[in-house]
Design an enzyme around this catalytic site. Structure first.
Site, PDB file in Angstrom:
ATOM      1  N   CYS A  33      39.729  31.880  18.229  1.00 46.48           N
ATOM      2  CA  CYS A  33      39.992  30.957  15.969  1.00 46.48           C
ATOM      3  C   CYS A  33      38.920  31.082  15.373  1.00 46.48           C
ATOM      4  CB  CYS A  33      40.814  29.599  16.678  1.00 46.48           C
ATOM      5  SG  CYS A  33      40.816  28.696  15.270  1.00 46.48           S
ATOM      6  N   CYS A  36      37.765  27.820  13.946  1.00 44.14           N
ATOM      7  CA  CYS A  36      37.594  26.975  14.702  1.00 44.14           C
ATOM      8  C   CYS A  36      35.830  27.334  14.875  1.00 44.14           C
ATOM      9  CB  CYS A  36      37.748  27.395  16.343  1.00 44.14           C
ATOM     10  SG  CYS A  36      39.526  26.741  16.293  1.00 44.14           S
TER      11      CYS A  36
END
Length: 109
Positions: A33, A36
């Site tokens: 991600c 993230c």
């Protein structure tokens, strides 16, 4: 994880959340991600600055999907604030430090 950031797993999640003496911000994330990874340094900085007032923890959704499902995490990054063992706020999406601190302010002291 390092420093003031706790790594959560299926095995330690419930006990960690239940026994916390401060609000806990749980960052639901995954290795693949991009957002993230973008927010990770911000979260770590806040963990250091808010030590004693806020506990920061991270849970990898790929490794511990059962916990992500329990809290209906549909997209990441999702951050959930827990107080007294209960989820009290959900923050979805990456944000800068100022915005994250603003979102967390109601839960701190």
């Amino acid at each position: 994880m390092s420093g003031n950031v706790i790594t959560l797993t299926t095995a330690n999640f419930d006990e960690t959340i239940r026994s916390a003496t401060t609000p806990v911000l749980v960052d639901f994330w995954a290795e693949w991600c991009g957002p993230c990874k973008q927010i990770d340094p911000v979260i770590r900085e806040i963990a250091t600055e808010q030590a004693g007032a806020l506990t920061i923890a991270k849970l990898n959704v790929d490794d511990h999907g059962d916990i992500a499902m329990r809290f209906k995490v549909m997209s990441i990054p999702t951050m959930i604030v827990f107080k007294n063992g209960e989820a009290v706020d959900t923050l979805v999406g990456a944000r800068g430090k100022a915005a994250l601190l603003r979102d967390l302010a109601p839960h701190l002291g």
